[in-house]
Scaffold this motif. Sequence first.
Motif, PDB file in Angstrom:
ATOM      1  N   LYS A 327       0.819  -1.209   0.000  1.00 57.48           N
ATOM      2  CA  LYS A 327       0.000   0.000   0.000  1.00 57.48           C
ATOM      3  C   LYS A 327       0.857   1.264   0.000  1.00 57.48           C
ATOM      4  O   LYS A 327       1.895   1.325   0.664  1.00 57.48           O
ATOM      5  CB  LYS A 327      -0.916   0.020   1.234  1.00 57.48           C
ATOM      6  CG  LYS A 327      -1.935  -1.097   1.290  1.00 57.48           C
ATOM      7  CD  LYS A 327      -2.826  -0.950   2.527  1.00 57.48           C
ATOM      8  CE  LYS A 327      -3.731  -2.156   2.707  1.00 57.48           C
ATOM      9  NZ  LYS A 327      -4.687  -2.309   1.606  1.00 57.48           N
ATOM     10  N   HIS A 331      -2.972   7.864  -0.715  1.00 60.22           N
ATOM     11  CA  HIS A 331      -3.640   7.708  -2.005  1.00 60.22           C
ATOM     12  C   HIS A 331      -4.605   8.874  -2.187  1.00 60.22           C
ATOM     13  O   HIS A 331      -5.521   9.064  -1.388  1.00 60.22           O
ATOM     14  CB  HIS A 331      -4.397   6.372  -2.077  1.00 60.22           C
ATOM     15  CG  HIS A 331      -5.225   6.226  -3.337  1.00 60.22           C
ATOM     16  ND1 HIS A 331      -6.253   5.321  -3.443  1.00 60.22           N
ATOM     17  CD2 HIS A 331      -5.184   6.893  -4.542  1.00 60.22           C
ATOM     18  CE1 HIS A 331      -6.805   5.411  -4.639  1.00 60.22           C
ATOM     19  NE2 HIS A 331      -6.184   6.357  -5.317  1.00 60.22           N
ATOM     20  N   HIS A 333      -7.284  10.742  -4.879  1.00 58.57           N
ATOM     21  CA  HIS A 333      -8.042  10.566  -6.121  1.00 58.57           C
ATOM     22  C   HIS A 333      -8.686  11.885  -6.509  1.00 58.57           C
ATOM     23  O   HIS A 333      -9.292  12.567  -5.673  1.00 58.57           O
ATOM     24  CB  HIS A 333      -9.123   9.495  -5.989  1.00 58.57           C
ATOM     25  CG  HIS A 333      -9.817   9.199  -7.287  1.00 58.57           C
ATOM     26  ND1 HIS A 333      -9.234   8.475  -8.295  1.00 58.57           N
ATOM     27  CD2 HIS A 333     -11.044   9.569  -7.757  1.00 58.57           C
ATOM     28  CE1 HIS A 333     -10.056   8.395  -9.324  1.00 58.57           C
ATOM     29  NE2 HIS A 333     -11.172   9.050  -9.024  1.00 58.57           N
ATOM     30  N   ASN A 340     -13.341   5.910  -5.874  1.00 50.06           N
ATOM     31  CA  ASN A 340     -13.360   4.502  -5.492  1.00 50.06           C
ATOM     32  C   ASN A 340     -12.090   4.160  -4.714  1.00 50.06           C
ATOM     33  O   ASN A 340     -10.987   4.475  -5.164  1.00 50.06           O
ATOM     34  CB  ASN A 340     -13.439   3.619  -6.744  1.00 50.06           C
ATOM     35  CG  ASN A 340     -14.755   3.781  -7.479  1.00 50.06           C
ATOM     36  OD1 ASN A 340     -15.816   3.729  -6.872  1.00 50.06           O
ATOM     37  ND2 ASN A 340     -14.689   3.970  -8.790  1.00 50.06           N
ATOM     38  N   ASP A 341     -12.268   3.515  -3.589  1.00 51.69           N
ATOM     39  CA  ASP A 341     -11.116   3.097  -2.791  1.00 51.69           C
ATOM     40  C   ASP A 341     -10.604   1.759  -3.319  1.00 51.69           C
ATOM     41  O   ASP A 341     -10.569   0.754  -2.616  1.00 51.69           O
ATOM     42  CB  ASP A 341     -11.519   2.990  -1.318  1.00 51.69           C
ATOM     43  CG  ASP A 341     -10.315   2.838  -0.400  1.00 51.69           C
ATOM     44  OD1 ASP A 341      -9.168   2.948  -0.882  1.00 51.69           O
ATOM     45  OD2 ASP A 341     -10.524   2.591   0.804  1.00 51.69           O
ATOM     46  N   SER A 345      -6.626   2.174   0.285  1.00 50.77           N
ATOM     47  CA  SER A 345      -5.699   3.072   0.986  1.00 50.77           C
ATOM     48  C   SER A 345      -6.043   4.540   0.750  1.00 50.77           C
ATOM     49  O   SER A 345      -5.232   5.418   1.021  1.00 50.77           O
ATOM     50  CB  SER A 345      -4.261   2.792   0.530  1.00 50.77           C
ATOM     51  OG  SER A 345      -4.150   2.914  -0.881  1.00 50.77           O
ATOM     52  N   LEU A 346      -7.236   4.811   0.229  1.00 50.38           N
ATOM     53  CA  LEU A 346      -7.623   6.180  -0.114  1.00 50.38           C
ATOM     54  C   LEU A 346      -7.705   7.040   1.153  1.00 50.38           C
ATOM     55  O   LEU A 346      -8.378   6.687   2.112  1.00 50.38           O
ATOM     56  CB  LEU A 346      -8.981   6.178  -0.815  1.00 50.38           C
ATOM     57  CG  LEU A 346      -9.488   7.533  -1.297  1.00 50.38           C
ATOM     58  CD1 LEU A 346      -8.671   8.027  -2.481  1.00 50.38           C
ATOM     59  CD2 LEU A 346     -10.969   7.447  -1.677  1.00 50.38           C
ATOM     60  N   ASN A 347      -7.013   8.173   1.137  1.00 47.40           N
ATOM     61  CA  ASN A 347      -7.097   9.078   2.292  1.00 47.40           C
ATOM     62  C   ASN A 347      -7.380  10.518   1.884  1.00 47.40           C
ATOM     63  O   ASN A 347      -7.528  11.383   2.753  1.00 47.40           O
ATOM     64  CB  ASN A 347      -5.799   9.025   3.110  1.00 47.40           C
ATOM     65  CG  ASN A 347      -4.626   9.618   2.354  1.00 47.40           C
ATOM     66  OD1 ASN A 347      -4.367   9.245   1.225  1.00 47.40           O
ATOM     67  ND2 ASN A 347      -3.918  10.545   2.995  1.00 47.40           N
TER      68      ASN A 347
END
Length: 584
Positions: A327, A331, A333, A340-341, A345-347
């Motif tokens: 990871k 992350h 976007h 979309n995660d 690890s989307l933060n």
Amino acid sequence: MIYPKIPMAQTAIQLCKAKGVKHIIISPGSRNAPLTIGFSNDDYFKCYSIVDERCAAFFALGIAQQLQEPTAVVCTSGSALLNYYPAVAEAFYSDIPLIVLSADRPKHLIGVGDGQTINQKNVFESHILYSANLKLDLRDIENGIEEELPIFKSLENKAETLLGLKKTVQEYNEETINKAINTAILKKGPVHINLPFDEPLYDMVNELSVAPVFIAAEDKPLQIDDSILNACVKDWNTASKKMVIVGVNQPNQIEKRWLDVLATDNSVVVFTETTSNLHHDAFFPSIDKIIAPLKHEDFEMLQPDILLTFGGLVVSKKIKAFLRTHKPKQHWHVDLKKANDTFFSLNCFIETTPNYFFSEFLPKTKRIESDYNAYWAHVKQSRLKKHDDYLKSIDFSDLKVFDAVLSSIPNDTILHLGNSSTVRYAQLFNLNKTLEVFCNRGTSGIDGCTSTAIGGAVARAEQTTLISGDLSFLYDSNALWNNHIPNNFRIIIINNEGGGIFRILPGHKNTENFDTYFETNHHLTAEHLCKMYGFKYESVSDEITLQSALGTFYSEDNQPKLLEIFTPKNLNDEILLNYFRFLR
């Protein structure tokens, strides 16, 4: 001009016209007659008649995908509406503006055993941006066909109700239709407008009885919170390993100056996919070619500090598996609508367009010393050489066919890719930079690939080529039941007599159970379909005849063409699996 007599139909048609909804795909029926009469008698609209509602919806999606503007589909009541669902789901996940106009029975005829009737309200509830359930135009309250509007609770006198209700229903319908179409325009996705019509359905008038109010779609100004922007700049300027991944992306959507900035930063690696429609010599197309041969220590070297993503869904399973295990520390976007995660690890969701983000962000960043890009650029060159060496050594197969076909497509044309193995094979090659590439990756289904490509071909003057697997083509063969296909449309079918991708996946191959239920063996061809639908047909089964056929396949003709390429199903999977072994 001829108009339908029913005010609700007049209202929907006039508001579509006012908002620039020009392309109308109509499937035959009786209950939708008021809409069909109105659209087909107004020269402003470009109307298409397509019998199969599933094909009609994907055809409309193809037009909307190319023009990036709402396209409408019109159907009768009952199960006809349900056939739109696959395309509605694709539009929902691919952010394509699609307007569904469904005729319905009046409320008092639903649930009483009347023919061709289902519960149509909110039928797409989980995959729609907005559902507009219109109210029946009141004619006779004594017959019990009144709608549930607040006015009934506030007015006690029936005379007052009769005096005020018609205006209230009209205002409600106008507001609801405006909101639905505005949602499709602004939020880029599907909406559903359900219109209950009572008989008579075919009455026509020469003058409009309503003048619906036009409510403009008001877009929000682009902006980024200063605290988020400053935090991103600070982290970016200290990270030595930054990875950018671009999913599905419209052609020419990102300004070249921002791509050049990313390409010349030694601490940045930009991975693109076939569907990204982004090209730069310093970028890394063919993700799987880089990722597949890596060992554990290589993955740790590639693991980014910051992952920046934009665009739609990502095809590569290998990049997903890599980043879900290794990871990134952060992350981000960038998108106007959703994040979309995908890599768990989307933060940071930066709610704007990529162009606007880059215009605000990149001028504030600085380059730092790093060998991140240089190291992986060397790996890329090594992979390219091995890729070429392997292709020279193999027999005629799917992989060999894709090499020949993808390099044959003429410059400045449009390429549609079928799903499943087709788009994944295409991912292994560096495509011609002048091509515009499309694929239904929202739901990744095979069900409407041909219909979508034909819709796209109708919307554009440039030649369109569809590359499809045999199962995908046969599944959507009703797409050819279409009188609007341009003569410059081309289909290439790679026929390996079944779902060849399942031979690549883990499983017990070459058993009766596998062949029947997974690979779905068959010996069907497209030859007789082509004869029935007016396509020029040609088939090949070896490299020499393939090269000869491709030499004239794209030339002008007085009918569309289909080339069917037969490949050895028992050899394709071994050649592909050995390809990745060879890269190591």
